[in-house]
Motif scaffolding. Structure first.
Motif, short mmCIF file in Angstrom:
data_model
loop_
_atom_site.label_atom_id
_atom_site.label_comp_id
_atom_site.label_asym_id
_atom_site.label_seq_id
_atom_site.Cartn_x
_atom_site.Cartn_y
_atom_site.Cartn_z
N THR A 136 -4.00 13.44 14.69
CA THR A 136 -5.42 13.17 14.45
C THR A 136 -6.11 12.51 15.64
OG1 THR A 136 -4.83 11.07 13.38
CG2 THR A 136 -5.14 13.01 11.95
N ALA A 137 -5.33 11.86 16.53
CA ALA A 137 -5.93 11.19 17.69
C ALA A 137 -6.51 12.19 18.69
CB ALA A 137 -4.91 10.30 18.38
N ALA A 138 -6.23 13.50 18.50
CA ALA A 138 -6.77 14.51 19.40
C ALA A 138 -8.08 15.10 18.90
CB ALA A 138 -5.75 15.64 19.58
N GLN A 139 -8.59 14.61 17.78
CA GLN A 139 -9.81 15.17 17.22
C GLN A 139 -11.00 14.97 18.15
OE1 GLN A 139 -10.33 13.34 13.38
NE2 GLN A 139 -8.63 14.45 12.44
N ILE A 140 -11.86 15.99 18.23
CA ILE A 140 -13.09 15.95 19.02
C ILE A 140 -14.22 16.40 18.11
CG2 ILE A 140 -14.32 16.87 21.01
CD1 ILE A 140 -11.61 17.41 22.32
N SER A 141 -15.26 15.62 18.02
CA SER A 141 -16.37 15.95 17.15
C SER A 141 -16.99 17.29 17.55
CB SER A 141 -17.44 14.85 17.22
OG SER A 141 -18.55 15.18 16.41
N GLY A 142 -17.11 18.18 16.58
CA GLY A 142 -17.73 19.48 16.82
C GLY A 142 -16.82 20.52 17.47
N VAL A 143 -15.56 20.15 17.73
CA VAL A 143 -14.61 21.07 18.37
C VAL A 143 -13.34 21.13 17.53
CG1 VAL A 143 -13.22 21.56 20.43
CG2 VAL A 143 -15.51 20.54 20.67
N GLN A 144 -12.91 22.35 17.21
CA GLN A 144 -11.64 22.51 16.50
C GLN A 144 -10.49 22.49 17.51
OE1 GLN A 144 -12.21 26.18 14.14
NE2 GLN A 144 -11.90 24.89 12.35
N GLY B 183 1.59 11.39 18.85
CA GLY B 183 0.24 11.31 18.33
C GLY B 183 -0.52 10.10 18.86
N GLN B 184 0.19 8.98 19.02
CA GLN B 184 -0.46 7.77 19.49
C GLN B 184 -0.75 7.79 20.99
OE1 GLN B 184 2.81 5.26 17.95
NE2 GLN B 184 1.21 3.90 17.17
N VAL B 185 0.22 8.24 21.77
CA VAL B 185 0.18 8.06 23.21
C VAL B 185 -0.30 9.30 23.96
CG1 VAL B 185 1.59 7.55 25.24
CG2 VAL B 185 1.99 6.32 23.10
N ALA B 186 0.24 10.46 23.61
CA ALA B 186 -0.04 11.68 24.38
C ALA B 186 -1.30 12.40 23.90
CB ALA B 186 1.16 12.61 24.33
N ALA B 187 -1.56 12.40 22.60
CA ALA B 187 -2.70 13.14 22.06
C ALA B 187 -4.04 12.68 22.63
CB ALA B 187 -2.71 13.06 20.53
N PRO B 188 -4.29 11.36 22.78
CA PRO B 188 -5.57 10.96 23.36
C PRO B 188 -5.77 11.45 24.80
CG PRO B 188 -4.55 9.12 22.19
CD PRO B 188 -3.53 10.20 22.28
N ILE B 189 -4.68 11.57 25.56
CA ILE B 189 -4.79 12.08 26.93
C ILE B 189 -5.19 13.55 26.90
CG2 ILE B 189 -3.55 12.49 29.09
CD1 ILE B 189 -1.71 10.12 28.32
N ALA B 190 -4.55 14.32 26.02
CA ALA B 190 -4.91 15.73 25.88
C ALA B 190 -6.37 15.89 25.46
CB ALA B 190 -3.99 16.40 24.86
N ARG B 191 -6.81 15.04 24.56
CA ARG B 191 -8.22 15.09 24.12
C ARG B 191 -9.16 14.89 25.30
NH1 ARG B 191 -9.22 10.34 20.45
NH2 ARG B 191 -9.24 9.27 22.48
N ALA B 192 -8.86 13.92 26.15
CA ALA B 192 -9.72 13.64 27.31
C ALA B 192 -9.76 14.83 28.27
CB ALA B 192 -9.22 12.40 28.04
N VAL B 193 -8.62 15.50 28.46
CA VAL B 193 -8.58 16.66 29.35
C VAL B 193 -9.38 17.81 28.75
CG1 VAL B 193 -7.08 18.38 30.43
CG2 VAL B 193 -6.37 15.99 30.36
N ILE B 194 -9.22 18.03 27.45
CA ILE B 194 -10.00 19.09 26.78
C ILE B 194 -11.50 18.82 26.91
CG2 ILE B 194 -10.55 20.10 24.53
CD1 ILE B 194 -7.59 19.64 23.77
N GLN B 195 -11.89 17.59 26.69
CA GLN B 195 -13.30 17.26 26.80
C GLN B 195 -13.81 17.49 28.23
OE1 GLN B 195 -12.86 13.22 25.18
NE2 GLN B 195 -14.26 13.76 23.53
N ALA B 196 -12.98 17.17 29.21
CA ALA B 196 -13.38 17.38 30.61
C ALA B 196 -13.59 18.87 30.91
CB ALA B 196 -12.33 16.80 31.55
N VAL B 197 -12.70 19.71 30.38
CA VAL B 197 -12.83 21.15 30.60
C VAL B 197 -14.07 21.69 29.88
CG1 VAL B 197 -11.77 23.41 30.22
CG2 VAL B 197 -10.36 21.47 30.99
N LEU B 198 -14.23 21.34 28.64
CA LEU B 198 -15.34 21.88 27.86
C LEU B 198 -16.68 21.33 28.33
CD1 LEU B 198 -13.86 21.85 24.24
CD2 LEU B 198 -13.81 23.64 25.96
N GLY B 199 -16.66 20.16 28.94
CA GLY B 199 -17.91 19.57 29.40
C GLY B 199 -18.30 20.00 30.79
N SER B 200 -17.45 20.77 31.43
CA SER B 200 -17.72 21.14 32.81
C SER B 200 -18.50 22.43 32.90
CB SER B 200 -16.40 21.29 33.56
OG SER B 200 -15.62 22.32 32.99
#
Length: 483
Positions: free
Chosen positions: A408-416, A466-483
């Motif tokens: 759940t720590a990888a959740q991004i609002s508006g993105v599946q 879920g605690q440690v690695a998932a938030p890093i993946a979320r940040a990378v996904i957001q960086a790609v989708l925001g670019s």
């Protein structure tokens, strides 16, 4: 001519032929090996005397040659060296080269056959030879997000564009500054190399591509794929889910994370993945058999020693002949299963791409000094890992992991976001590795990411993927989708 003179003439002729043969061998047959011999100082002067081409990230040169006032002529200079060290590697007069500096050396020096016409043009015009620019696929925002997410923790992040195989981020920590190794003073380069070689975490070796780890529960994606591909299972198939699973041929057992149950017994395949139920997947692995698991793993890229990006990549492995208990362990990514972070990103990328695994690559194009494109990497199908139907079911199951399961720590609002966590046991007494592999958006995948944080990072033995690695993946996904 008397006999002594004939003999002398024959000896002289033989000596002449031997001399010519030796000269021909040195100048022609051995030319390439002598030119590439690191002990050949003339080769070093020749290489450094010409401008080596730059390594480019999004129109910025992150590695380039600058004019210097010494016998070598040019020195390699790196911007954001630590950030891109897993991509560029280093180029040293003492210690050779690594990563792209090594894999693309012929292009960077201008010796590649791709640059034949450029060399001819330089010869005719008298222009000083220059190497070609190697343009990478790396996305700066994704690279920075990955590096910031890892921070001081040891680990790696790989991000791939599923539809093409373009590598958008390639980060290994700890990194290093290649400028320290680029010094033309041998004592300084040697001191820098010795310090890095002795440093914790082996910064000179890329964790993203050259190190393999037990993938832990992220490998359950492969086991689930094998089950679905067999035609005997679907998302709603029920699996046993005991608190502990007794293994055949031994007194050993397999338990679930934290020693508890999985919520219900039996449990559906989808829910078993969502909560990462060890006992269910261990039994499933034994039911499928090691051959089915190995075949599925190989379709995702395991056991392929030939993969390059074009840098060398360590071979991810599934054990050759495990018995039943070992197969159970392998099904949950333990025993002798080993994978690079790149490999686990490839698993997610294949699922995201409807089952088609594209060959990953980090070189987008090569440009001659006059800016003409001399080569461009075209996307290439590496294998069909799973059918489109299996990929769709795996996507639904991975969505459950992020929506209400262990990720759940990888959740991004508006993105599946579709993902899978992993907490991989290593040696006795050592904290487990924390993993997360994912892709997004699930309905139009733009990026697949794999993250490993060695030994749980800052949380140590208390860490989970879920605690440690998932938030890093979320940040990378957001960086790609925001670019």
């Amino acid at each position: 001519m008397n006999t002594p003179l004939r003999r002398l003439a024959t000896v002289m002729l033989v000596m002449f032929l031997v001399l010519m043969g030796s000269a021909t061998s040195v100048q022609y047959l051995q030319a390439e090996s002598l030119n590439t011999d690191s002990r050949n100082v003339r080769t070093l002067y020749r290489e450094y005397g010409n401008a080596r081409g730059p390594i480019v990230v999004a129109d910025d040169s992150v590695a380039q040659s600058v004019k210097v006032d010494d016998p070598f002529g040019y020195q390699r200079e790196y911007s954001d060296g630590d950030l891109y060290s897993a991509v560029t590697g280093f180029y040293s007069i003492v210690h050779g080269s690594t990563q792209l500096e090594h894999a693309a050396n012929d292009q960077l020096t201008g010796r590649s056959d791709q640059l034949f016409f450029s060399r001819v043009r330089d010869l005719i015009t008298g222009r000083k030879p220059e190497g070609a620019a190697v343009e990478t696929t790396i996305l700066p925002a994704a690279q920075q997000a990955a590096r910031d997410g890892l921070g001081d923790q040891q680990g790696a992040v790989v991000a791939i564009e599923p539809s093409t195989g373009r590598i958008l981020a390639l980060v290994s920590t700890p990194g290093f500054d290649p400028n320290d190794l680029a010094s033309h003073t041998s004592s300084e380069a040697n001191a820098a190399y010795a310090e890095l070689a002795a440093a914790d975490g082996n910064p000179l070796r890329s964790n993203a591509t050259l190190e393999t780890y037990p993938p832990g529960s992220t490998f359950k994606l492969v086991t689930a794929a094998a089950a679905l591909e067999s035609g005997q299972y679907d998302e709603e198939s029920e699996l046993p889910a005991p608190v502990r699973l007794d293994l055949p041929q031994t007194s050993a057992t397999i338990g679930n994370f934290g020693g508890g149950g999985c919520g219900s017994d039996p449990i559906t395949l989808a829910n078993a993945l969502r909560v990462s139920c060890n006992t269910s997947f261990a039994q499933l692995g034994m039911d499928l058999g090691d051959d089915a698991l190995r075949e599925q793993a190989e379709r995702f890229g395991f056991d392929d020693a030939s993969l390059t990006i074009p840098m060398a990549v360590a071979e991810s492995r599934f054990p050759a002949d495990p018995n039943a208990p070992q197969t159970a362990q392998s099904a949950i990514g333990q025993f002798d299963v080993q994978a690079t972070p790149l490999q686990m990103a490839m698993v997610s990328a294949a699922i995201a791409n409807g089952g088609k695994l594209m060959r990953p690559y980090v070189v987008d194009s090569v440009r001659a000094a006059n800016l003409s494109v001399v080569s461009e990497t075209q996307p290439e199908l590496l294998s069909t890992a799973v059918s489109p139907g299996t990929a769709a079911q795996l996507t639904d199951m991975m969505l459950g992991v992020v929506e209400s399961g262990s990720g759940t720590a990888a959740q991004i609002s508006g993105v599946q976001v579709a993902g899978k966590t992993g907490t991989a046991q290593t040696s006795d007494g050592a904290a487990p590795h924390a993993w997360f592999t994912s892709f997004a958006p699930a309905d139009d995948p733009q990026v697949a990411v794999a993250v490993i944080v060695e030994h749980g990072g800052a949380l140590g033995s208390e860490a989970t993927g879920g605690q440690v690695a998932a938030p890093i993946a979320r940040a990378v996904i957001q960086a790609v989708l925001g670019s």
